[in-house]
Design a protein around this motif. Sequence first.
Motif, PDB file in Angstrom:
ATOM      1  N   UNK A 299      -3.032  -3.605  -4.294  1.00  0.00           N
ATOM      2  CA  UNK A 299      -2.357  -2.553  -3.531  1.00  0.00           C
ATOM      3  C   UNK A 299      -1.125  -2.035  -4.285  1.00  0.00           C
ATOM      4  N   UNK A 300      -0.557  -2.848  -5.169  1.00  0.00           N
ATOM      5  CA  UNK A 300       0.570  -2.390  -5.993  1.00  0.00           C
ATOM      6  C   UNK A 300       0.093  -1.326  -6.983  1.00  0.00           C
ATOM      7  N   UNK A 301      -0.973  -1.630  -7.683  1.00  0.00           N
ATOM      8  CA  UNK A 301      -1.499  -0.713  -8.710  1.00  0.00           C
ATOM      9  C   UNK A 301      -2.147   0.506  -8.077  1.00  0.00           C
ATOM     10  N   UNK A 302      -2.815   0.291  -6.943  1.00  0.00           N
ATOM     11  CA  UNK A 302      -3.484   1.388  -6.257  1.00  0.00           C
ATOM     12  C   UNK A 302      -4.924   1.554  -6.695  1.00  0.00           C
ATOM     13  N   UNK A 303      -5.704   2.208  -5.825  1.00  0.00           N
ATOM     14  CA  UNK A 303      -7.103   2.478  -6.151  1.00  0.00           C
ATOM     15  C   UNK A 303      -7.177   3.344  -7.408  1.00  0.00           C
ATOM     16  N   UNK A 304      -7.986   2.904  -8.349  1.00  0.00           N
ATOM     17  CA  UNK A 304      -8.141   3.602  -9.638  1.00  0.00           C
ATOM     18  C   UNK A 304      -6.790   3.781 -10.330  1.00  0.00           C
ATOM     19  N   UNK A 305      -5.896   2.791 -10.124  1.00  0.00           N
ATOM     20  CA  UNK A 305      -4.567   2.759 -10.763  1.00  0.00           C
ATOM     21  C   UNK A 305      -3.700   3.955 -10.358  1.00  0.00           C
ATOM     22  N   UNK A 306      -3.967   4.480  -9.176  1.00  0.00           N
ATOM     23  CA  UNK A 306      -3.296   5.705  -8.735  1.00  0.00           C
ATOM     24  C   UNK A 306      -1.784   5.552  -8.673  1.00  0.00           C
TER      25      UNK A 306
END
Length: 354
Positions: A299-306
């Motif tokens: 959740x820190x990085x986000x989906x597809x590193x968003x």
Amino acid sequence: MNNIYIIPIFIPHLGCPHKCVFCNQDEITGFKSKIDEEYVDNTIKQYLKTIPNESHIEVSFYGGSFTGIPLEKQKKFLSIAQKYIKSGEIDAIRLSTRPDYIDEAILDNLKKYGVSIIELGVQSMDKEVLLKSLRGHTDEDVRKASRLIKQYGFTLGLQMMIGLPGDNRQKSLKTADEIISLQPEFVRIYPTLVVKGTYLEKMYRNDVYEPIGLETAVELSKTLYIKFKKNDIDVIRIGLQATDVINVNRDVVAGPFHPAFGQLVKSSIVKDILDSIFHNNSIKNGSVDVYTNPRSASIIIGQKRKNKIYLEKKYDIEIKLIQMADIPEDNVYIGFNGQLYKDSIENYINKATI
């Protein structure tokens, strides 16, 4: 409570004569068989074989309007579940139903068989939305049923939907405020999906209904999540669970579906947290260490590193993610130029002015 296990008993459309525009229970649950007492008993037995000892176990009647089933059949199903409560093999019985299928006689019967948790499908507290969605109950039915359930000492859960016909952001926020006033112990938030075989599919294909987009649904769900959490109401699910049929390129025709919708909402909150830390502390033009629990890394990085891509571009930084098991989940520590900055989802929610 840790180690909670749910034994689901799906009763699609049993006891519910209504056909809401969004509803095709056989498809939504992925379950097409009809149930009887033998099915209930066998399902509980099979699940109990796989659940670890010392777990909190609940039998849950999902999928239809349980209290709309003929009373004798309710009693037969509940007596089977109650048998396992008396033997100490399960800890609770829960069920979901409609607000207009609750009264004193119904609740007396549920108490008799040991039911302790009741979820109501509220969906909306807006009169126009309820009417256009063919819900068949009123907002006052919700208030009356909720008050009665709490008076009887049951744990109350309320389910709401966003993006229904006639709905908008303002109406959804008002529904949330009304739900908060009813003081449920927990809620579920479901974005409306267009599912095959529903009247909503006809509306969609005839250009009468347009579902909300994924990004809009995430942002609105985030606001609702914060509202509920600030008022000490647990949010136990955001988004419909993916199944073999409820998925992209299967029976979801349109709408804001994502197999990890709840994670998208949490990730959006974390992006706001990081954005605030970077902005308020002039973190830019350099390398930044982001420390987090491994369970929170995605959740820190986000989906597809968003999230990572957004922050690195906005602040001209390079983020290095460092996973540490001793950092509490949903916490984030930022290291930059010898300084350490901390925040958490809980703290962010407490400070929010929604």
